[in-house]
Design a protein around this motif. Structure first.
Motif, short mmCIF file in Angstrom:
data_model
loop_
_atom_site.label_atom_id
_atom_site.label_comp_id
_atom_site.label_asym_id
_atom_site.label_seq_id
_atom_site.Cartn_x
_atom_site.Cartn_y
_atom_site.Cartn_z
N SER A 154 15.02 -12.20 3.13
CA SER A 154 15.68 -12.99 4.12
C SER A 154 17.10 -12.38 4.15
N GLU A 155 17.61 -12.54 5.53
CA GLU A 155 19.11 -11.99 5.79
C GLU A 155 20.06 -12.83 5.25
N SER A 156 21.08 -12.47 4.62
CA SER A 156 22.08 -13.19 4.11
C SER A 156 23.50 -12.50 4.31
N THR A 157 24.48 -13.20 4.52
CA THR A 157 25.68 -12.79 4.79
C THR A 157 26.40 -12.62 3.68
N SER A 158 27.00 -11.38 3.42
CA SER A 158 28.02 -11.29 2.24
C SER A 158 29.30 -10.95 2.87
N LYS A 159 30.20 -10.31 2.02
CA LYS A 159 31.57 -9.91 2.39
C LYS A 159 31.30 -8.72 2.84
N ARG A 160 30.30 -7.81 2.46
CA ARG A 160 30.17 -6.45 3.08
C ARG A 160 29.15 -6.59 4.31
N GLY A 161 28.84 -7.44 4.75
CA GLY A 161 27.92 -7.48 6.02
C GLY A 161 26.61 -8.27 5.67
N LEU A 162 25.72 -7.86 6.37
CA LEU A 162 24.13 -8.38 6.41
C LEU A 162 23.38 -7.59 5.10
N GLU A 163 22.78 -8.19 4.28
CA GLU A 163 22.05 -7.32 3.33
C GLU A 163 20.79 -8.28 2.95
N GLY A 164 19.80 -7.77 2.84
CA GLY A 164 18.54 -8.47 2.48
C GLY A 164 18.53 -9.09 1.07
N SER A 165 18.23 -10.13 0.86
CA SER A 165 18.04 -11.00 -0.49
C SER A 165 16.61 -11.23 -0.67
N PRO A 166 15.81 -10.94 -1.74
CA PRO A 166 14.35 -11.38 -1.96
C PRO A 166 14.13 -12.90 -1.91
N GLU A 167 13.17 -13.33 -1.47
CA GLU A 167 12.98 -14.70 -1.61
C GLU A 167 11.61 -15.06 -1.75
N LEU A 168 11.33 -15.86 -2.65
CA LEU A 168 9.63 -16.07 -3.20
C LEU A 168 9.39 -17.01 -2.23
N ILE A 169 8.18 -16.90 -1.63
CA ILE A 169 7.45 -17.88 -0.50
C ILE A 169 6.07 -18.13 -1.39
N GLU A 170 5.91 -19.33 -1.36
CA GLU A 170 4.45 -19.84 -2.13
C GLU A 170 3.81 -20.50 -1.10
N GLU A 171 2.30 -20.18 -0.89
CA GLU A 171 1.63 -20.82 -0.06
C GLU A 171 0.48 -21.17 -0.87
N ASN A 172 -0.09 -22.60 -0.46
CA ASN A 172 -1.29 -23.23 -1.20
C ASN A 172 -1.99 -23.65 -0.01
N VAL A 173 -3.02 -22.59 0.55
CA VAL A 173 -3.65 -23.06 1.67
C VAL A 173 -4.89 -24.03 1.41
N ARG A 174 -4.93 -25.21 1.99
CA ARG A 174 -5.84 -26.04 1.54
C ARG A 174 -6.62 -26.47 2.85
N ARG A 175 -8.07 -26.62 2.75
CA ARG A 175 -8.90 -27.24 3.85
C ARG A 175 -9.05 -28.64 3.59
N ILE A 176 -8.84 -29.48 4.33
CA ILE A 176 -9.20 -30.90 4.15
C ILE A 176 -10.13 -31.47 5.16
N ARG A 177 -10.91 -32.12 4.82
CA ARG A 177 -12.25 -32.30 5.80
C ARG A 177 -12.13 -34.04 5.35
N ILE A 178 -12.13 -34.90 6.48
CA ILE A 178 -12.23 -36.26 6.31
C ILE A 178 -13.37 -36.79 6.98
N THR A 179 -14.40 -37.43 6.21
CA THR A 179 -15.54 -38.06 6.94
C THR A 179 -15.77 -39.56 6.95
N THR A 180 -15.78 -40.13 8.04
CA THR A 180 -16.05 -41.48 7.93
C THR A 180 -17.45 -41.79 8.56
N PRO A 181 -18.32 -42.77 7.69
CA PRO A 181 -19.55 -42.91 7.96
C PRO A 181 -19.77 -43.52 9.17
#
Length: 181
Positions: A154-181
């Motif tokens: 992600s881009e972050s501003t520092s005194k020297r200008g824009l520089e990239g800083s690492p950011e960990l992104i966690e994704e937990n993809v779930r499929r959720i099915r709801i059934t009503t009789p």
């Protein structure tokens, strides 16, 4: 990456089964808050899914919506078997039958005593007992589609200008099915 809509309209479909995709624990909790609207007491809800599928995470949102507990206060009842959360509109009973193997063991829990006009029983591993398959009002099946952690810059501003800083992104993809009789 463009994501499809988190929620499909509950009101616009008359189908007995609805499916949702969530991409994080926060989205699964938010879905639980939304689903609470279809859980008017009394209800017996079966929660299906492998270990770590997100059943307790979904219950966190349901409990918050009923003002019965905050998400942080909702934990898995794996060892205690039953957690009770009391709210102004409903009493929620989060039940885990993973360690229960026989009808006799099930009887000792006294689940019939929990069924009242303002109760919602959220039962994990209830499919082990034919009784709950017959008596359920709603079944929610959760399935892990993908778990991943990505390092993005992600881009972050520092005194020297824009520089990239690492950011960990966690994704937990779930499929959720709801059934009503």
């Amino acid at each position: 990456m463009e994501r499809e809509s988190l929620y499909w309209s509950l009101a616009s479909t008359s189908m007995a089964t609805q499916e949702f995709i969530t991409y994080s624990a926060e989205e699964t909790i938010a879905l639980g808050r939304t689903l609470a609207g279809m859980l008017t007491p009394p209800k017996l809800v079966l929660l299906r899914g492998d270990l770590g599928a997100g059943k307790t995470t979904l219950v966190k949102g349901i409990a918050e919506s009923f003002e019965a507990a905050s998400a942080e206060d909702v934990t898995s009842p794996t060892f205690t078997l039953i957690h009770e959360y009391r709210g102004p509109q409903a009493n929620l009973y989060h039940i885990d039958l993973y360690r229960i193997d026989t009808p006799r063991q099930l009887e000792t829990l006294g689940l019939d005593d929990l069924i009242t006009n303002n109760s919602i029983l959220l039962i994990e591993w209830g499919e082990k007992f034919a009784r709950f398959e017959r008596e359920r009002d709603v079944e929610i099946a959760l399935e892990r589609v993908e778990d991943r952690v990505e390092q993005r810059f992600s881009e972050s501003t520092s005194k020297r200008g824009l520089e990239g800083s690492p950011e960990l992104i966690e994704e937990n993809v779930r499929r959720i099915r709801i059934t009503t009789p």
